[in-house]
Design an enzyme around this catalytic site. Structure first.
Site, PDB file in Angstrom:
ATOM      1  NE  ARG B  58      39.442  38.581  36.505  1.00 17.52           N
ATOM      2  CZ  ARG B  58      38.330  37.954  36.121  1.00 17.52           C
ATOM      3  NH1 ARG B  58      37.394  37.697  36.975  1.00 17.52           N
ATOM      4  NH2 ARG B  58      38.182  37.554  34.875  1.00 17.52           N
ATOM      5  CB  THR B  59      43.159  43.916  35.523  1.00 15.70           C
ATOM      6  OG1 THR B  59      43.386  42.509  35.553  1.00 15.70           O
ATOM      7  CG2 THR B  59      44.405  44.630  35.981  1.00 15.70           C
ATOM      8  CE  LYS B  86      44.780  55.747  20.047  1.00 17.19           C
ATOM      9  NZ  LYS B  86      44.723  55.846  21.502  1.00 17.19           N
ATOM     10  NE  ARG B 108      45.677  43.785  31.270  1.00 19.15           N
ATOM     11  CZ  ARG B 108      44.924  42.823  31.804  1.00 19.15           C
ATOM     12  NH1 ARG B 108      43.830  42.407  31.182  1.00 19.15           N
ATOM     13  NH2 ARG B 108      45.248  42.277  32.951  1.00 19.15           N
ATOM     14  CG  HIS B 136      49.097  40.534  35.149  1.00 15.12           C
ATOM     15  ND1 HIS B 136      48.883  41.707  35.848  1.00 15.12           N
ATOM     16  CD2 HIS B 136      47.872  40.072  34.821  1.00 15.12           C
ATOM     17  CE1 HIS B 136      47.572  41.925  35.923  1.00 15.12           C
ATOM     18  NE2 HIS B 136      46.935  40.958  35.308  1.00 15.12           N
TER      19      HIS B 136
END
Lengths: 428, 308
Positions: B58-59, B86, B108, B136
């Protein structure tokens, strides 16, 4: 080789001395102290230092450092840590066993001794692991480690979670007259936490380490010490509750000593609002109330020792997200100045402070240091109490530049560090 | 009027005037999304990077649509694992992105403070699209926009936020924002999910939903993450649904004209019963619509736009 330290304020808690005097050093030993020691004598073979206005104190001892070698030489080596030590005014440091491999056997202890002798700056005293690999299950070979040069036992960085194991460690160590130094933390209560649990953690959304994670283990370890009759040393006390428990245990005659680090009375959890990973330490910076209680614990003698918990890390360990950053700050070169603030603020007398950084750690570690008595090793720190300076991490001798105190303006600084009669650091 | 900072890191840093500016600007952008040609040239030649270290549908989509409707180029980077796993650090990734000269970086991340670290290092504007359990801000702004459009005001309203307050960045940002705008905020959840010293944020906390939602104008339900069950934060989903969900029975305690909100994604039948989620009080899909407008407003304001 003769050295005459003239006219300084000699503060030697081991002899309850605090006053202006001269100090004469010959062949690595203290010969005498007093007034006008060399009157009428010529003084050709040696150096005379005029120390008017300076403090002349027994060589400082930092009983809680991490020198990282073997295994983590990219963070610090015994050589770079020794340089940092003498630059910070420390003649002696005890180093914790959480290296790689862990210092749980003779070969690692001897390796540390050898490396320290090679660089020959500070006295380095290895602390060996309580349990094999510091895993909390099986005791390491205490007698053999003692023979190899270890001066105490600790699984620092980890608690001994199994009470039965710590009980046996205390019993066994007391038969050797060796100190056991405990890192008090209930791992189940602290799991996942990265900072002190409280209003600031709630606001920042960071996981908390509650004060009781420390206090519950302090309480347990005090009970174990009382039951076994062994002595115990509580490392890096950070909470008001832990101070209260130790105070109460001391009043009942439990053989306990307590230690804190300068950051626990200099900074509170508010400092984490910047998300500066240099404020991430272990145990975490606590609340203002805890800071206050730590100061009170130092003032009333509940806390016997100020140690740096020098925990150098490389940039790569710290320049990451807060959750992933390594814990710890580099402390050898800031510890004294931060502690001198307690004297300036009236929380401690100069003599009390020096006692907590010399005589008390020497007694706890059972090492023949921390005194300026005639015949003692000439380990001497000279402090200029009026010197203003700014903490600049780029000037640290330590490989670890991880300090939250960068830019702080300090008053008071070590200016001369003499180890075994030899000047190892000089800023006069 | 313009925003004071180059970044949007949290509601805590915004003033009442800035929040009002953003909401007013968002209101004016709402109409763009209703046109047949849903595009204005405002940000032509600008580029927006969506750097998502946590899964989001959604965001991320909302930011992408917002950028595209303003004619900016939107580039999505989703790192399925954290920077540490990573092998490249977040700082290195960010510096590489910076070297390609985008205008805005939306991030995010599961670690609180990650956007703050980037903001201090990079010259680009950083928008926090959610950092750990910290903030947020765009969610809180779209929530406030939704409340204001439905109720005509925010000041004086009673807002109940129910669920896992401890782990919720949505709760924190809304608490900061709603308090600034003059609402009264009540939170509720199992006692294990109310963080220590939560009252220092200016809320009243309850461990029963009924107490919090009584006479509420706004009931905001939070998503319960099922893995919390294993951490002993609640005994079972069954018990949670039975004692902490919003349902037809307890909604009667709230004001008759209350609105029900949820940041999504919904756990139907866990924290909210399906008939409430789809019922007349629900404004959950309005929130999503408003989300695009709020993000358009922020992209516009951060690239130098003003309301004059």
């Amino acid at each position: 080789m003769t050295l005459l330290l003239k006219g300084g304020r000699v503060i030697d808690p081991s002899r309850k001395v605090d006053g202006q005097a001269d100090l004469l050093i010959e062949n690595g030993k203290i010969v005498s102290s007093g007034k006008a020691l060399t009157k009428g004598k010529t003084f050709s073979d040696g150096e005379v230092l005029d120390l008017n206005g300076k403090w002349v104190v027994p060589g400082l001892i930092d009983m809680h450092t991490h020198l990282r070698e073997p295994g983590f030489e990219y963070k610090e080596t015994i050589a770079s840590g020794s340089e940092a030590a003498v630059a910070g005014g420390f003649c002696s440091v005890a180093c914790m066993p959480n290296t790689d491999p862990i210092n749980d056997n003779r070969s690692v202890t001897e390796f540390i001794g050898r490396k320290a002798a090679e660089c020959g700056l500070a006295n380095v005293y290895p602390i060996a692991a309580i349990t094999m690999k510091s895993e909390g299950a099986f005791l390491s070979e205490f007698w053999d480690l003692k023979d190899a040069g270890a001066i105490g036992f600790s699984d620092d960085g980890k608690p001994v979670m199994n009470a039965a194991v710590l009980r046996r460690a205390l019993e066994y160590a007391s038969s050797l007259d060796m100190p056991v130094i405990v890192h008090c933390e209930d791992k189940n209560l602290s799991a996942g936490g990265v900072m002190h649990e409280g209003a600031v953690a709630t606001q920042l959304g960071l996981s908390g380490i509650p004060a009781i994670a420390e206090e519950i283990m302090v309480a347990r370890d005090l009970l174990l010490a009382e039951y076994t009759g062994a002595s115990i040393h509580i490392a890096h006390v950070s909470t008001a509750g832990a101070v209260r428990l130790i105070r109460e245990a001391k009043s009942r005659g439990v053989r306990v000593t307590g230690e804190t680090a300068p950051h626990y009375f200099s900074l509170a959890d508010e400092a984490l609002r910047s998300f500066d990973t240099n404020t991430k330490v272990y145990p975490p910076l606590r609340s203002h109330e805890d800071c206050k209680a730590i100061r009170e614990g130092l003032s009333d003698g509940t806390l016997d020792v100020i140690a740096s918990d020098h925990a150098p890390h490389a940039r790569t360990d710290k320049e990451v997200e807060f959750d992933y950053a390594a814990s710890g700050l580099t402390g050898l070169e800031t510890s004294l100045a931060l502690s001198l603030k307690l004297v300036a603020e009236g929380a401690l007398t100069a003599s009390d402070l020096i006692e907590k950084m010399t005589l008390n750690p020497a007694r706890i570690l059972r090492i023949p240091k921390g005194t300026l008595a005639a015949g003692a090793d000439a380990d001497i720190t000279v402090i200029d109490p009026g010197r203003q300076w700014t903490i600049d991490r780029t000037l640290f001798r330590s490989r670890g530049k991880n300090t939250p105190f960068h830019g702080w303006i300090m008053k008071g600084k070590p200016v001369l560090t003499i180890v075994g009669g030899v000047i190892r650091y000089r800023d006069v | 009027m313009k925003l004071r900072s180059k970044d949007i890191l949290g509601i805590k840093d915004l003033s009442v005037d800035e929040i009002t500016l953003i909401l007013d600007t968002a209101d004016s952008f709402l109409e763009v999304s209703t046109r047949e040609i849903k595009k204005v040239p405002t940000l032509r030649g600008k580029s927006v990077i969506n750097l998502f270290y946590e899964a989001s549908t959604r965001t991320r989509t909302s930011f992408e649509i917002a950028a595209k409707r303003l004619s900016a180029d939107a580039i999505n980077i989703s790192a399925s694992t954290s920077s540490v796993v990573k092998g490249e650090t977040l700082i290195d990734t960010a510096r590489n992105i910076e070297a390609m000269n985008p205008d805005i970086i939306v991030i995010r991340h599961s670690a609180a403070g990650a956007p703050h670290m980037l903001a201090s290092l990079l010259r680009q504007s950083i928008i926090n699209a959610g950092d750990g359990a910290h903030e947020h801000p765009t969610q809180a702004l779209l929530d406030m926009m939704t409340i204001r459009s439905r109720k005509g005001r925010i000041a004086g309203l009673k807002v109940a936020i129910v669920g896992d307050i401890s782990h919720s960045r949505v709760a924190r940002s809304n608490i900061y924002g709603l308090n600034k705008m003059g609402a009264r905020v009540f939170v509720a959840g199992p006692a294990t999910m109310l963080p220590r010293d939560i009252d220092t944020l200016g809320v009243v906390a309850y461990s029963r939903i009924d107490e919090a939602i009584k006479d509420a104008d706004i009931v905001m339900m939070l998503r319960i993450q099922t893995e919390r069950e294993k951490q002993n934060l609640f005994p079972s989903l069954r018990e949670y649904a039975k004692y902490f969900s919003l349902n037809r029975k307890n909604i009667a305690l709230a004001r008759e004209d209350c609105i029900v909100m949820h940041p999504g994604p919904l756990n139907r039948g866990v924290e909210i019963s399906p008939d409430i989620a789809d019922g007349p009080h629900s404004v959950i899909l309005d929130q999503v619509t408003n989300g695009v407008a709020v993000r358009m407003a922020l992209l516009y304001l951060l690239t130098g736009g003003s309301n004059s």
